[in-house]
Design an enzyme around this catalytic site. Structure first.
Site, short mmCIF file in Angstrom:
data_model
loop_
_atom_site.label_atom_id
_atom_site.label_comp_id
_atom_site.label_asym_id
_atom_site.label_seq_id
_atom_site.Cartn_x
_atom_site.Cartn_y
_atom_site.Cartn_z
N LYS A 249 35.83 96.61 -41.08
CA LYS A 249 36.87 95.98 -40.28
C LYS A 249 36.68 94.48 -40.33
CE LYS A 249 40.18 97.14 -37.33
NZ LYS A 249 41.03 98.34 -37.36
N GLY B 203 54.08 104.15 -24.81
CA GLY B 203 54.16 103.27 -25.97
C GLY B 203 55.16 103.87 -26.95
N GLY C 91 56.46 102.72 -29.86
CA GLY C 91 56.49 101.90 -31.08
C GLY C 91 56.32 102.77 -32.30
N VAL D 73 53.92 104.37 -33.57
CA VAL D 73 53.23 105.64 -33.41
C VAL D 73 53.98 106.57 -32.45
CG1 VAL D 73 51.08 106.72 -32.62
CG2 VAL D 73 50.98 104.60 -33.93
N GLY D 74 54.28 106.07 -31.27
CA GLY D 74 54.84 106.91 -30.20
C GLY D 74 56.19 107.51 -30.54
P1 NAD Z 1 53.65 99.06 -31.77
O1 NAD Z 1 53.45 97.61 -31.46
O2 NAD Z 1 54.65 99.45 -32.81
O3 NAD Z 1 54.07 99.82 -30.42
C1 NAD Z 1 53.38 99.67 -29.23
C2 NAD Z 1 54.30 100.12 -28.08
O4 NAD Z 1 53.55 100.12 -26.86
C3 NAD Z 1 55.50 99.23 -27.84
O5 NAD Z 1 56.61 100.07 -27.55
C4 NAD Z 1 55.11 98.43 -26.57
O6 NAD Z 1 56.24 98.04 -25.82
C5 NAD Z 1 54.32 99.48 -25.85
N1 NAD Z 1 53.37 99.02 -24.83
C6 NAD Z 1 52.54 97.95 -24.86
N2 NAD Z 1 51.81 97.91 -23.74
C7 NAD Z 1 52.19 98.97 -22.99
C8 NAD Z 1 51.78 99.49 -21.75
N3 NAD Z 1 50.82 98.90 -21.04
N4 NAD Z 1 52.37 100.63 -21.28
C9 NAD Z 1 53.32 101.25 -22.01
N5 NAD Z 1 53.73 100.82 -23.21
C10 NAD Z 1 53.17 99.68 -23.69
O7 NAD Z 1 52.20 99.61 -32.10
P2 NAD Z 1 51.84 100.94 -32.89
O8 NAD Z 1 51.67 100.65 -34.33
O9 NAD Z 1 52.77 102.03 -32.45
O10 NAD Z 1 50.37 101.23 -32.35
C11 NAD Z 1 50.15 101.77 -31.06
C12 NAD Z 1 48.66 102.00 -30.87
O11 NAD Z 1 48.19 102.94 -31.83
C13 NAD Z 1 47.77 100.76 -31.06
O12 NAD Z 1 46.71 100.87 -30.15
C14 NAD Z 1 47.26 100.91 -32.48
O13 NAD Z 1 46.01 100.25 -32.65
C15 NAD Z 1 47.10 102.40 -32.58
N6 NAD Z 1 47.17 102.94 -33.94
C16 NAD Z 1 48.24 102.67 -34.74
C17 NAD Z 1 48.31 103.25 -36.00
C18 NAD Z 1 49.51 103.02 -36.89
O14 NAD Z 1 49.61 103.72 -37.89
N7 NAD Z 1 50.44 102.13 -36.56
C19 NAD Z 1 47.28 104.08 -36.45
C20 NAD Z 1 46.20 104.35 -35.61
C21 NAD Z 1 46.17 103.77 -34.34
#
Ligand code: NAD
Length: 367
Positions: free
Chosen positions: A78, A178, A180, A182-183
């Site tokens: 990392k 969340g 985004g 992932v969600g």
């Molecule tokens: P993203 O920025 O696309 O989405 C994050 C979402 O969380 C947004 O909708 C934001 O408004 C919301 N959010 C932020 N703070 C919040 C809170 N306190 N309560 C509720 N919602 C909140 O990010 P992502 O790529 O979807 O990643 C989400 C998480 O998953 C991160 O922790 C990331 O490290 C982890 N992750 C991502 C991946 C990937 O493939 N993108 C893989 C493994 C882990």
């Protein structure tokens, strides 16, 4: 490695801690290569203003375990670039290119995107050196956030646990924290199997509808850049209300440390699939386990992204990536579920044991 950093060392690593400073561009960065027994390490580049070697090490170790659990021929690493991720794009490009040049000879580290960096940054790196994952489609990448690689893996993990625990996915109530990359895809893939999205939260608040949302419509709305709390359907609540939603599957996909000892008992769910990294404090995870709530640990459930990245690195395509995610996450979730039940330990303890054993096994092949 400094004297203090030697304290991180254990039976697995870290192998290298590199500090990078480039005075002309003011690039300051930390790179940790934790373990490369299985192959060159893969791990994202995070851009944040504050970060430490300890944090970088913890993230690198998480990648070692995640890559080993996923059965990838890659170790864990990392890096953190210490800078403001919201800086002007031209300045960011200068820093990212300088970072790529600085790691050109550190061949056992393959960078990818993480918080504060994206596929465009990876394309700049590709222009400087030949090792990088998470590229845009135009230069041979598999856009993992666009296709929902991680969300797909979460849905696969939920399916396994639902079958093992006798709770059908059809009709299961899902709450996602969340919405985004992932969600929203986790919600989409679960809805395809008949689950109901009863609540979703983003940084604007929590949206609830016990009858279930039209997930595709909600995603299209969110893709227009609009906040969930302005959606014309459903009840609006504060950001924290997602924790209190009664559901069958709860998916944290936002930030680390959202469930702690002080709020863990508010969760009313049967399964938790961890989309975010370290969303639940270890002590709170133990509480959940004792309450009989099945938690699928982050490095098992959210490995879809890194599996997709590894398939890309080895010149595979999107359908190969999805097939590998399905096969790997399904097998691992089953194994962790079984090991946790048999040894009467939490799923995280079972998963760490499984991944550590895999790393140690490949270490025996090395000199
Ligand atoms: P993203 O920025 O696309 O989405 C994050 C979402 O969380 C947004 O909708 C934001 O408004 C919301 N959010 C932020 N703070 C919040 C809170 N306190 N309560 C509720 N919602 C909140 O990010 P992502 O790529 O979807 O990643 C989400 C998480 O998953 C991160 O922790 C990331 O490290 C982890 N992750 C991502 C991946 C990937 O493939 N993108 C893989 C493994 C882990």
């Amino acid at each position: 490695m400094s004297q203090r950093e030697l304290e991180f060392t254990d039976e697995l690593g870290p192998e290298k801690i590199v500090y990078i400073y480039e005075p002309r561009t003011t690039l300051r960065a930390i790179l940790v290569i934790d373990n490369v027994a299985a192959g060159p390490s893969i791990g994202g580049i995070r851009m944040v203003e504050d970060g430490s070697s300890e944090e970088t090490f913890r993230l690198a170790r998480a990648m070692t375990l995640k890559n080993a659990a996923a059965g990838l021929a890659h170790g864990g690493g990392k890096s953190i670039i210490l800078a403001d991720p919201k800086m002007a794009k031209a300045d960011k490009e200068v820093l990212i290119r300088a970072f790529a040049c600085a790691i050109a000879d550190i061949k056992d580290y393959i960078p990818g995107p993480d918080m504060g960096t994206n596929e465009e940054c990876m394309a700049w790196i590709r222009d400087e050196i030949d090792r990088v994952v998470g590229l845009p489609r135009e230069v041979g990448g598999i856009p993992l956030d666009e296709i929902g690689a991680t969300g797909f893996g979460l849905a696969v993990a939920c399916k396994v646990v639902s079958e093992e625990s006798g709770m059908p996915l059809k009709g299961a109530r899902v709450a996602v924290q969340g919405f985004g990359a992932v969600g929203k895809h986790a919600a989409r893939f679960l809805a395809e199997q008949g689950s109901l999205l009863v609540a979703a939260a983003d940084s604007s608040g929590t949206l609830i509808d016990g009858r279930g949302f039209d997930v595709q419509a909600l995603i299209e709305y969110k893709n227009q850049g609009k906040p969930l709390c302005e959606y014309p359907h459903g009840e609006k609540h504060d950001i924290d209300a997602i924790i209190d939603v009664e559901c069958d599957i709860w998916i944290p996909a936002a930030r680390p440390d959202v469930v702690r000892d002080d709020n863990v008992n508010r969760l009313k769910t049967r399964i938790i699939a961890e989309g975010a990294n370290i969303p639940i404090a270890p002590s709170a995870e133990e509480v959940l386990w004792k309450r009989g709530i099945h938690v699928i640990p982050d490095f098992i459930a959210n490995a879809g992204g890194v599996i997709c990245a590894a398939v890309e690195y080895h010149h595979g395509n999107q359908s190969m990536a999805m097939e590998t995610i399905k096969e790997t996450i399904s097998r691992n979730t089953k194994q962790v579920f079984k090991a946790s039940q048999e040894a009467n330990v939490s799923p995280r303890s079972a998963a760490i044991k499984l991944a550590t054993e895999r790393v140690k096994q490949v270490m025996t092949f090395r000199r």
